[in-house]
Design a protein around this motif. Structure first.
Motif, short mmCIF file in Angstrom:
data_model
loop_
_atom_site.label_atom_id
_atom_site.label_comp_id
_atom_site.label_asym_id
_atom_site.label_seq_id
_atom_site.Cartn_x
_atom_site.Cartn_y
_atom_site.Cartn_z
N UNK A 125 -10.53 -19.83 -71.36
CA UNK A 125 -11.17 -18.70 -70.47
C UNK A 125 -12.72 -18.48 -70.32
N UNK A 126 -12.66 -18.46 -71.46
CA UNK A 126 -14.09 -18.12 -71.93
C UNK A 126 -15.18 -18.76 -71.23
N UNK A 127 -14.85 -20.38 -70.91
CA UNK A 127 -15.84 -21.85 -70.70
C UNK A 127 -15.67 -21.59 -69.44
N UNK A 128 -15.03 -20.15 -68.14
CA UNK A 128 -15.60 -20.12 -66.95
C UNK A 128 -15.70 -19.76 -66.56
N UNK A 129 -16.40 -19.39 -65.23
CA UNK A 129 -17.21 -17.81 -64.55
C UNK A 129 -16.06 -17.23 -63.41
N UNK A 130 -15.22 -18.48 -63.19
CA UNK A 130 -13.92 -18.22 -61.94
C UNK A 130 -13.31 -19.65 -62.08
N UNK A 131 -12.03 -19.30 -60.57
CA UNK A 131 -11.54 -20.52 -60.63
C UNK A 131 -11.31 -20.24 -59.39
N UNK A 132 -11.34 -21.38 -58.39
CA UNK A 132 -10.33 -22.27 -56.99
C UNK A 132 -9.64 -23.42 -57.64
N UNK A 133 -8.84 -22.43 -56.13
CA UNK A 133 -6.79 -23.76 -56.52
C UNK A 133 -7.13 -24.13 -55.35
N UNK A 134 -6.66 -25.03 -54.85
CA UNK A 134 -6.57 -25.92 -53.22
C UNK A 134 -5.35 -25.69 -52.84
N UNK A 135 -4.43 -25.79 -51.57
CA UNK A 135 -3.07 -26.54 -51.99
C UNK A 135 -2.16 -26.18 -53.13
N UNK A 136 -2.03 -26.79 -54.07
CA UNK A 136 -1.41 -26.06 -55.22
C UNK A 136 -1.85 -24.79 -55.72
N UNK A 137 -1.08 -23.55 -56.47
CA UNK A 137 -1.97 -22.50 -57.12
C UNK A 137 -1.99 -23.11 -58.20
N UNK A 138 -2.73 -21.19 -58.81
CA UNK A 138 -1.93 -20.77 -60.07
C UNK A 138 -0.27 -21.01 -60.66
N UNK A 139 -0.51 -22.13 -61.75
CA UNK A 139 1.17 -22.44 -62.52
C UNK A 139 0.62 -21.38 -63.93
N UNK A 140 1.56 -20.15 -63.50
CA UNK A 140 1.51 -20.30 -65.19
C UNK A 140 2.63 -20.84 -66.50
N UNK A 141 2.29 -20.75 -67.38
CA UNK A 141 3.14 -21.25 -68.50
C UNK A 141 4.31 -21.60 -68.37
N UNK A 142 4.98 -22.71 -68.67
CA UNK A 142 6.42 -22.86 -68.54
C UNK A 142 7.37 -23.08 -70.14
N UNK A 143 7.79 -21.70 -70.37
CA UNK A 143 7.84 -22.32 -71.83
C UNK A 143 9.20 -22.30 -71.99
N UNK A 144 10.01 -22.73 -71.47
CA UNK A 144 11.44 -22.81 -71.03
C UNK A 144 12.38 -24.04 -70.48
N UNK A 145 13.05 -25.32 -70.98
CA UNK A 145 12.93 -26.74 -70.46
C UNK A 145 13.27 -26.48 -68.93
N UNK A 146 12.84 -27.46 -68.17
CA UNK A 146 12.74 -27.43 -67.23
C UNK A 146 13.97 -28.24 -66.25
N UNK A 147 15.51 -27.62 -65.80
CA UNK A 147 16.14 -28.83 -65.63
C UNK A 147 15.53 -28.97 -63.53
N UNK A 148 15.50 -29.96 -63.45
CA UNK A 148 14.48 -30.77 -62.25
C UNK A 148 16.19 -30.61 -61.27
N UNK A 149 16.79 -30.83 -61.43
CA UNK A 149 17.90 -30.53 -60.09
C UNK A 149 18.38 -29.61 -60.03
N UNK A 150 18.19 -28.68 -60.88
CA UNK A 150 18.76 -26.96 -60.70
C UNK A 150 17.39 -26.15 -59.72
N UNK A 151 16.54 -26.36 -60.22
CA UNK A 151 15.15 -26.03 -59.59
C UNK A 151 14.56 -26.87 -58.37
#
Length: 332
Positions: free
Chosen positions: A119-145
């Motif tokens: 974060x210290x390397x940035x003044x600001x953030x711009x997301x387009x179409x796809x937004x902020x994705x927080x960390x995902x420490x739990x395994x993904x179950x794509x079918x359930x999702x």
């Protein structure tokens, strides 16, 4: 984009990155533009044409697997923390202490991890179409999702992820490159509702060699460049974004991100694409409400490719937001 302004640099893990770099004039900030799948730095050529004459610095890489950057075939190389480190290595190579990070699609996910880790390397953030994705420490179950998305949004949204998780998915894409491009860059956003987001429909589209025509927001020259770039680079490497996510390769590193680093404290902009079937704004707005409530949200009545479908409006929104950050003295 001026080919003479492209450079190559070896990052700390040994990969070679190809990137466009135009230094800022005195007092102007540098914009870091991160593309997604199945794209290259060319995604941003209209933004480069707009912002470069105004003196903004521009660092626009072909991210791993794309364009003329290295194309590892092991999904492990597409873990988000190493990719984020690659980008920091490019900032270091150009002596850039801080930048404004702006991203689209998978680039938005990379920008999210840059925000978490660096974060210290940035003044600001711009997301387009796809937004902020927080960390995902739990395994993904794509079918359930997918079932969750179908139940709560009326659309499976991520059905195409299962296709790209197949080790040979790239083969049918490369064999039917125009069919693939007509699906990824659809004539109308609603094509995705029927042919991209439901499970099995992406493969059916390609096997039937379907086409829908070039969208009105792409010129023939732009389409030809996209096509030539993909033919040259191939799709085997870049589909690894999906494999790394579905196979939960990011979980060990995401689990090490401190909880306080999940929140975004810097200024942020989210340009939402109201007709993006793969990622409707409501899904991303909830993340911003939780982790970055200060975010300015602008919603456009377009599909996924906001930088191409609404170029003038997007450029104007970016410029007004960046000017409002009052970075001239900081960037001097």
């Amino acid at each position: 984009m001026d080919a003479a302004l492209y450079k190559d640099a070896q990052v700390s893990r040994g990969l070679t990155y190809h990137y466009f770099y135009s230094p800022a004039t005195a007092g102007q900030p540098t914009l870091l533009l991160l593309h997604g799948f199945p794209s290259s730095s060319f995604d941003w050529h209209r933004q480069v044409e707009y912002f470069r004459p105004k003196g903004y610095g521009l660092l626009v890489p072909d991210i791993i697997g794309a364009g003329e950057t290295s194309k590892p075939e092991d999904p492990d190389a597409f873990r988000l923390k190493p990719i984020a480190q690659d980008i920091i290595d490019l900032l270091d190579a150009e002596g850039l202490d801080k930048v404004v990070g702006i991203a689209h699609d998978w680039g938005s996910v990379v920008l999210s991890r840059l925000a978490n880790w660096y974060d210290e390397r940035f003044y600001a953030y711009g997301w387009n179409a796809v937004g902020y994705a927080p960390p995902a420490p739990q395994p993904m179950d794509i079918d359930a999702f997918i079932e969750f998305l179908k139940k709560h949004t009326g659309n499976p949204r991520y059905g195409y992820w299962k296709f790209f998780n197949n080790d040979d998915s790239y083969v049918i894409c490369e064999q039917n490159i125009d069919s693939f491009l007509h699906l990824v860059y659809p004539e109308t956003p609603e094509v995705w509702d029927e042919w991209l987001t439901p499970i099995g429909k992406t493969q059916q589209w390609l096997e039937e060699k379907r086409t829908s025509g070039i969208p009105k927001w792409l010129t023939q020259d732009e389409y030809d460049t996209l096509r030539e770039t993909l033919i040259k680079s191939g799709l085997k490497s870049c589909t690894n974004y999906y494999k790394a996510a579905i196979r939960s390769l990011n979980c060990p590193e995401d689990s090490k991100i401190p909880q306080e680093a999940w929140a975004i404290s810097k200024p942020a902009l989210y340009v939402a694409a109201a007709r993006d079937a793969a990622g409707p704004p409501a899904l991303w707005k909830s993340n911003f409400a939780k982790y970055a409530p200060q975010t300015k949200v602008v919603e456009l009545d377009v599909g996924h490719w906001v930088q191409l479908e609404a170029t003038d409006r997007l450029n104007a929104e970016w410029e007004a937001w960046i000017e409002g950050l009052d970075l001239r003295s900081a960037a001097a």
